[in-house]
Scaffold this active site. Structure first.
Site, mmCIF file in Angstrom:
data_model
loop_
_atom_site.group_PDB
_atom_site.id
_atom_site.type_symbol
_atom_site.label_atom_id
_atom_site.label_comp_id
_atom_site.label_asym_id
_atom_site.label_seq_id
_atom_site.Cartn_x
_atom_site.Cartn_y
_atom_site.Cartn_z
ATOM 1 N N SER A 109 -49.094 22.855 -21.992
ATOM 2 C CA SER A 109 -49.791 22.453 -20.766
ATOM 3 C C SER A 109 -51.285 22.258 -21.037
ATOM 4 O O SER A 109 -51.663 21.319 -21.740
ATOM 5 C CB SER A 109 -49.529 23.482 -19.676
ATOM 6 N N ALA A 110 -52.164 23.114 -20.523
ATOM 7 C CA ALA A 110 -53.598 22.986 -20.791
ATOM 8 C C ALA A 110 -53.880 23.015 -22.285
ATOM 9 O O ALA A 110 -54.763 22.299 -22.783
ATOM 10 C CB ALA A 110 -54.367 24.096 -20.082
ATOM 11 N N HIS A 154 -46.292 17.947 -17.715
ATOM 12 C CA HIS A 154 -45.577 18.117 -16.431
ATOM 13 C C HIS A 154 -45.318 16.763 -15.757
ATOM 14 O O HIS A 154 -45.364 16.642 -14.533
ATOM 15 C CB HIS A 154 -46.354 19.026 -15.474
ATOM 16 N N GLU A 165 -41.085 17.935 -18.409
ATOM 17 C CA GLU A 165 -40.871 19.351 -18.631
ATOM 18 C C GLU A 165 -39.769 19.573 -19.673
ATOM 19 O O GLU A 165 -38.884 18.741 -19.855
ATOM 20 C CB GLU A 165 -40.480 20.052 -17.320
ATOM 21 N N GLY A 209 -52.738 26.877 -18.139
ATOM 22 C CA GLY A 209 -53.578 27.352 -17.049
ATOM 23 C C GLY A 209 -54.441 26.205 -16.569
ATOM 24 O O GLY A 209 -53.961 25.081 -16.399
#
Length: 233
Positions: free
Chosen positions: A117-118, A154, A189, A85
């Site tokens: 991710s985050a 990413h 990714e 997020g």
């Protein structure tokens, strides 16, 4: 220290990394805590989606909600998964709830930590190499420091839609290194970096690129260990 850093959770959720997660957590992990604090949407919906993905590993999943006695919930779980997020919102929420110190302590005593991710950004010394915008006006960026390097998830080396001369992700990382000396690991990714007992290894379908001060960036493929000199010189 046992840490698994995932560039993206993918579709279906965790589909590309479910096997790696199962191997990473191992048979001794029976209950996983999920932190949804990075989402700017409905945290309950996000938890439900994550629960479906993680339960396929044969474990129980608990929601470590930053506003609902998170420290007590953290005490009950064997491992932690932090979802993606907005990285600034994530750090703001886990810091205000007391989770930063609690996660760091549990991780240093053996609790496996996985983040996508985050959640991967949060594991580094700072979150300053996130791709997100600081929409919560956070002014302090120190993170969990479970690994000695920063993460850039990413990662794309270039984009065919960019105009010639456009600024790239590599440019942003070079700017980071003007003021900061620790390495940055950029993860494509469907790719992960596993950090266990001080050794970092690339896993997954693509590659990771390591940026170090004074050295040319270097690519590493699945199965290859990353350099050991990735902390601040």
């Amino acid at each position: 220290m046992r840490v698994l850093l995932i560039s993206n959770s993918g579709r279906p959720y965790l589909g590309h990394c479910r096997g790696a997660l199962g191997d990473f957590f191992g048979a001794s992990v029976r209950r996983i805590g999920f932190i949804s604090a990075a989402t700017l949407a409905d945290p309950e919906h996000y938890f439900s989606r994550a629960k479906d993905g993680l339960q396929s590993l044969g474990v129980e999943v608990e929601h470590v909600h930053w506003e609902r006695q998170p420290l007590k919930t953290l005490d009950r779980v064997d491992a932690l998964f932090v979802g993606g997020g907005n990285t600034y919102a994530l750090l703001d929420r886990v810091r205000s709830s007391g989770l930063v110190d609690a996660i760091r302590e549990r991780s240093r005593t053996g609790m496996p930590y996985a983040g996508a991710s985050a959640g991967a950004n949060l594991a580094g010394p700072t979150i300053l190499t996130t791709n997100d915008w600081n929409i919560v006006a956070l002014s302090a960026f120190g993170a969990l420091h479970l690994v000695p390097f920063n993460i850039n998830p990413h990662y794309k080396e270039s984009d065919p839609t960019m105009a010639p001369g456009s600024e790239t992700r590599d440019d942003r990382i070079r700017e980071y290194h003007v003021r900061n000396k620790n390495a940055v690991v950029a993860i494509e990714e469907e790719t992960m970096v596993r950090f266990v007992d001080g050794v970092a290894t690339v896993l997954g379908r693509r590659r990771a690129k390591v940026f170090r001060v004074g050295k040319e960036p270097a690519w590493f493929s699945a199965g290859e260990p990353l350099p050991l000199d990735m902390g601040a010189p």
